[in-house]
Design a protein around this motif. Structure first.
Motif, PDB file in Angstrom:
ATOM      1  N   ASN A   1      30.369  52.819  34.530  1.00  0.00           N
ATOM      2  CA  ASN A   1      31.774  52.971  34.916  1.00  0.00           C
ATOM      3  C   ASN A   1      32.125  51.852  35.903  1.00  0.00           C
ATOM      4  O   ASN A   1      31.998  52.014  37.118  1.00  0.00           O
ATOM      5  CB  ASN A   1      32.009  54.339  35.546  1.00  0.00           C
ATOM      6  N   VAL A   2      32.552  50.734  35.368  1.00  0.00           N
ATOM      7  CA  VAL A   2      32.804  49.540  36.181  1.00  0.00           C
ATOM      8  C   VAL A   2      33.897  49.798  37.210  1.00  0.00           C
ATOM      9  O   VAL A   2      33.792  49.363  38.371  1.00  0.00           O
ATOM     10  CB  VAL A   2      33.165  48.342  35.289  1.00  0.00           C
ATOM     11  N   ASN A   3      34.948  50.483  36.812  1.00  0.00           N
ATOM     12  CA  ASN A   3      36.052  50.749  37.748  1.00  0.00           C
ATOM     13  C   ASN A   3      35.574  51.548  38.957  1.00  0.00           C
ATOM     14  O   ASN A   3      35.963  51.269  40.097  1.00  0.00           O
ATOM     15  CB  ASN A   3      37.174  51.498  37.042  1.00  0.00           C
ATOM     16  N   TRP A   4      34.721  52.542  38.718  1.00  0.00           N
ATOM     17  CA  TRP A   4      34.190  53.336  39.824  1.00  0.00           C
ATOM     18  C   TRP A   4      33.314  52.479  40.731  1.00  0.00           C
ATOM     19  O   TRP A   4      33.378  52.610  41.961  1.00  0.00           O
ATOM     20  CB  TRP A   4      33.400  54.520  39.300  1.00  0.00           C
ATOM     21  N   ILE A   5      32.538  51.606  40.163  1.00  0.00           N
ATOM     22  CA  ILE A   5      31.681  50.719  40.976  1.00  0.00           C
ATOM     23  C   ILE A   5      32.548  49.843  41.866  1.00  0.00           C
ATOM     24  O   ILE A   5      32.270  49.676  43.062  1.00  0.00           O
ATOM     25  CB  ILE A   5      30.782  49.856  40.080  1.00  0.00           C
ATOM     26  N   VAL A   6      33.610  49.271  41.301  1.00  0.00           N
ATOM     27  CA  VAL A   6      34.501  48.398  42.082  1.00  0.00           C
ATOM     28  C   VAL A   6      35.161  49.183  43.211  1.00  0.00           C
ATOM     29  O   VAL A   6      35.211  48.719  44.367  1.00  0.00           O
ATOM     30  CB  VAL A   6      35.567  47.765  41.167  1.00  0.00           C
ATOM     31  N   ILE A   7      35.665  50.380  42.908  1.00  0.00           N
ATOM     32  CA  ILE A   7      36.327  51.197  43.932  1.00  0.00           C
ATOM     33  C   ILE A   7      35.345  51.610  45.022  1.00  0.00           C
ATOM     34  O   ILE A   7      35.631  51.491  46.220  1.00  0.00           O
ATOM     35  CB  ILE A   7      36.967  52.444  43.287  1.00  0.00           C
ATOM     36  N   SER A   8      34.172  52.083  44.623  1.00  0.00           N
ATOM     37  CA  SER A   8      33.187  52.542  45.609  1.00  0.00           C
ATOM     38  C   SER A   8      32.697  51.399  46.489  1.00  0.00           C
ATOM     39  O   SER A   8      32.460  51.591  47.691  1.00  0.00           O
ATOM     40  CB  SER A   8      32.008  53.214  44.898  1.00  0.00           C
ATOM     41  N   CYS A   9      32.542  50.210  45.917  1.00  0.00           N
ATOM     42  CA  CYS A   9      32.102  49.061  46.718  1.00  0.00           C
ATOM     43  C   CYS A   9      33.163  48.669  47.740  1.00  0.00           C
ATOM     44  O   CYS A   9      32.824  48.273  48.876  1.00  0.00           O
ATOM     45  CB  CYS A   9      31.777  47.877  45.810  1.00  0.00           C
ATOM     46  N   ASN A  10      34.426  48.777  47.385  1.00  0.00           N
ATOM     47  CA  ASN A  10      35.493  48.494  48.349  1.00  0.00           C
ATOM     48  C   ASN A  10      35.524  49.533  49.465  1.00  0.00           C
ATOM     49  O   ASN A  10      35.776  49.197  50.628  1.00  0.00           O
ATOM     50  CB  ASN A  10      36.847  48.434  47.636  1.00  0.00           C
ATOM     51  N   ILE A  11      35.260  50.789  49.105  1.00  0.00           N
ATOM     52  CA  ILE A  11      35.200  51.840  50.127  1.00  0.00           C
ATOM     53  C   ILE A  11      34.047  51.562  51.091  1.00  0.00           C
ATOM     54  O   ILE A  11      34.214  51.614  52.318  1.00  0.00           O
ATOM     55  CB  ILE A  11      35.033  53.223  49.473  1.00  0.00           C
TER      56      ILE A  11
END
Length: 332
Positions: free
Chosen positions: A219-229
């Protein structure tokens, strides 16, 4: 000649092999740089390796490590956060406001600051994913917003920190700062996450090739969001440690963190294109940046030229790592 007899020079082969293996590691240039810096500053200054200076170096390096971690977690997926300092400033103002104006305790204020930073990261992550815009543009825009909120809500004033918070920034553990222990914990946790957890491997996979990662079910979108968090949370922790070190929570916190965060990662051998991480290199990057700034001060280098030296060192580090990587590729 019998099989037990050795040809001349064969006794050196294990040593050559060990040096070769060391050179093939991305952190090798950072380790060599640390050794050279220690030798140079020890020879040309009188107080570089004194207990007081080692304590000062250790607590500054710890703060730089968390600043670098805020950038690192996005660099490994090929992104970057230009709003690290602004997020840190907003977080520390929230913490200071709750302590000074509302009488809230130290721990609840810290938790509130962490929650605000997590929301900041969530907003950035959602904008990156939903708008499909370059993270540079989004984080640049958000940095103005975060800075504006920090300065506007505090009216530019700083807040005095409680003794419970400043204790962490001033506590000694042997010759080192207590913050240095937190730095060790951070590096170990990052190593375990990227080396031994599915989440860490997914993050590295996204940084290596997003299309391939998406096709493999990540889930690339989740990885991007979680990394920003996580990036904004690390920035908040860095701001809290900075406040514990200085004794004040200031809206001017983090004004130069973007440059320092990139420097820690670049010097530590973290590729800007993502897909790779070295815990030892990251650790060394924090120390190199700290030693350079400290050593230049001891050598009475004009403070106005400090950034010239820092920029030259970053350029040198990236160039050396590029050459090392090319040579290592041919040797393999």
């Amino acid at each position: 000649m019998s099989n037990n007899e050795k040809m001349p020079g064969t006794a050196n082969k294990p040593r050559v092999s060990l040096l070769k293996r060391f050179f093939l590691q991305s952190y090798s240039s950072a380790i060599v740089a640390i050794v050279i810096l220690v030798l140079v500053f020890t020879v040309f200054t009188d107080a570089f390796l004194t207990p007081f200076n080692i304590f000062n170096l250790s607590r500054t390096a710890a703060v730089y490590a968390f600043i670098g971690a805020a950038q690192l977690i996005l660099m490994v997926i090929g992104d970057m956060n230009l709003g690290i300092g602004a997020c840190g400033a907003l977080s520390t103002v929230v913490m200071g406001t709750l302590m000074a104006n509302y009488g809230m305790g130290t721990l609840p204020s810290i938790l509130a600051a962490l929650a605000v930073s997590a929301v900041c990261g969530l907003v950035i992550g959602l904008l990156v994913v939903k708008l499909n815009l370059n993270p540079w543009i989004i984080t640049l825009a958000m940095s103005f917003i975060f800075n504006g909120l920090a300065i506007g809500s505090s009216h530019g004033y700083s807040y005095e920190m409680t003794a419970a918070l400043t204790w962490a920034g001033r506590k000694k553990v042997g010759m080192f700062s207590f913050l240095f222990i937190l730095m060790i914990v951070l590096v170990v946790v990052l190593y375990i996450v990227f080396r031994h957890t599915k989440y860490g491997r997914d993050v590295l996979a996204v940084g290596g090739n997003r299309t391939a990662a998406r096709l493999s079910g990540i889930n690339v979108n989740w990885i991007v969001i979680s990394c920003n968090i996580l990036s904004c949370i690390f920035a908040c922790v860095a701001a809290i440690l900075w406040a514990s070190r200085t004794g004040t929570a200031s809206p001017n916190t983090g004004s130069d963190w973007m440059m320092y965060s990139i420097a820690v990662c670049a010097i530590g051998g973290i590729p800007l294109l993502g897909g790779s991480f070295t815990a030892l290199g990251f650790f060394c990057g924090s120390w190199i940046l700290t030693m350079v700034r400290n050593g230049l001060t001891m050598l009475n280098v004009d403070v106005y030229y400090e950034q010239v030296f820092l920029g030259a060192i970053i350029l040198l580090a990236v160039s050396v790592e590029s050459v090392r990587a090319r040579v290592a590729e041919k040797m393999m």
